[in-house]
Design a protein around this motif. Structure first.
Motif, PDB file in Angstrom:
ATOM      1  N   ILE A  43       0.858  -1.185   0.000  1.00 42.12           N
ATOM      2  CA  ILE A  43       0.000   0.000   0.000  1.00 42.12           C
ATOM      3  C   ILE A  43       0.894   1.235   0.000  1.00 42.12           C
ATOM      4  O   ILE A  43       1.905   1.279   0.701  1.00 42.12           O
ATOM      5  N   ARG A  44       0.515   2.232  -0.761  1.00 38.71           N
ATOM      6  CA  ARG A  44       1.302   3.471  -0.812  1.00 38.71           C
ATOM      7  C   ARG A  44       0.534   4.619  -0.149  1.00 38.71           C
ATOM      8  O   ARG A  44      -0.672   4.726  -0.285  1.00 38.71           O
ATOM      9  N   LEU A  45       1.275   5.474   0.561  1.00 37.73           N
ATOM     10  CA  LEU A  45       0.700   6.645   1.222  1.00 37.73           C
ATOM     11  C   LEU A  45       1.594   7.838   0.897  1.00 37.73           C
ATOM     12  O   LEU A  45       2.737   7.897   1.346  1.00 37.73           O
ATOM     13  N   GLY A  46       1.074   8.752   0.116  1.00 34.53           N
ATOM     14  CA  GLY A  46       1.858   9.926  -0.263  1.00 34.53           C
ATOM     15  C   GLY A  46       3.088   9.577  -1.084  1.00 34.53           C
ATOM     16  O   GLY A  46       4.105  10.255  -0.996  1.00 34.53           O
ATOM     17  N   GLY A  47       3.023   8.497  -1.845  1.00 34.81           N
ATOM     18  CA  GLY A  47       4.153   8.082  -2.664  1.00 34.81           C
ATOM     19  C   GLY A  47       5.127   7.167  -1.957  1.00 34.81           C
ATOM     20  O   GLY A  47       6.074   6.677  -2.559  1.00 34.81           O
ATOM     21  N   PHE A  48       4.933   6.950  -0.672  1.00 36.38           N
ATOM     22  CA  PHE A  48       5.827   6.081   0.090  1.00 36.38           C
ATOM     23  C   PHE A  48       5.117   4.785   0.453  1.00 36.38           C
ATOM     24  O   PHE A  48       3.905   4.754   0.631  1.00 36.38           O
ATOM     25  N   LYS A  49       5.885   3.725   0.598  1.00 41.70           N
ATOM     26  CA  LYS A  49       5.315   2.455   1.034  1.00 41.70           C
ATOM     27  C   LYS A  49       4.824   2.605   2.477  1.00 41.70           C
ATOM     28  O   LYS A  49       5.479   3.252   3.300  1.00 41.70           O
ATOM     29  N   LEU A  50       3.672   2.026   2.776  1.00 44.62           N
ATOM     30  CA  LEU A  50       3.036   2.228   4.084  1.00 44.62           C
ATOM     31  C   LEU A  50       3.882   1.659   5.226  1.00 44.62           C
ATOM     32  O   LEU A  50       3.950   2.248   6.302  1.00 44.62           O
ATOM     33  N   GLY A  51       4.534   0.517   5.017  1.00 50.17           N
ATOM     34  CA  GLY A  51       5.407  -0.043   6.052  1.00 50.17           C
ATOM     35  C   GLY A  51       6.553   0.887   6.387  1.00 50.17           C
ATOM     36  O   GLY A  51       6.902   1.088   7.553  1.00 50.17           O
ATOM     37  N   PHE A  52       7.150   1.465   5.353  1.00 49.16           N
ATOM     38  CA  PHE A  52       8.224   2.445   5.559  1.00 49.16           C
ATOM     39  C   PHE A  52       7.684   3.671   6.290  1.00 49.16           C
ATOM     40  O   PHE A  52       8.326   4.193   7.201  1.00 49.16           O
ATOM     41  N   TRP A  53       6.498   4.143   5.891  1.00 51.20           N
ATOM     42  CA  TRP A  53       5.911   5.330   6.513  1.00 51.20           C
ATOM     43  C   TRP A  53       5.669   5.105   8.005  1.00 51.20           C
ATOM     44  O   TRP A  53       5.975   5.969   8.822  1.00 51.20           O
ATOM     45  N   PHE A  54       5.123   3.933   8.366  1.00 51.47           N
ATOM     46  CA  PHE A  54       4.901   3.647   9.785  1.00 51.47           C
ATOM     47  C   PHE A  54       6.220   3.585  10.545  1.00 51.47           C
ATOM     48  O   PHE A  54       6.315   4.060  11.679  1.00 51.47           O
TER      49      PHE A  54
END
Length: 85
Positions: A43-54
């Motif tokens: 899943i992407r959030l703002g162009g970043f992968k969600l796991g990375f974002w968390f």
């Protein structure tokens, strides 16, 4: 209810809140950032992968939100047991 009973009940409820909030924080920071990282990276959030974002920002945001939740819960608890000013 005596002062000692009131203090014990207050502390017991405070510890319950702490355990719940710290469990949420652990699940978000460790679970979403490390354990479920691969599943969330689809899943992407703002162009970043969600796991990375968390792992980088999401757990910090959740921690700050939990601080405000804890303050609100403690204010209600103080009023309930008569420790408010």
């Amino acid at each position: 209810m005596t002062d000692k009973q009131k203090a014990v009940a207050y502390w017991k409820e405070n510890l319950k809140y702490l355990v719940i909030l710290l469990t949420i924080w652990f699940l978000v920071s460790y679970g979403a950032g490390i354990v479920f990282k691969d599943a969330l990276n689809t899943i992407r959030l703002g162009g970043f992968k969600l796991g990375f974002w968390f792992a980088q920002q999401g757990s910090i945001y959740v921690f700050v939100i939990l601080i405000f939740v804890y303050v609100r819960l403690m204010n209600k608890l103080d009023k309930k047991y008569g420790y408010d000013e």
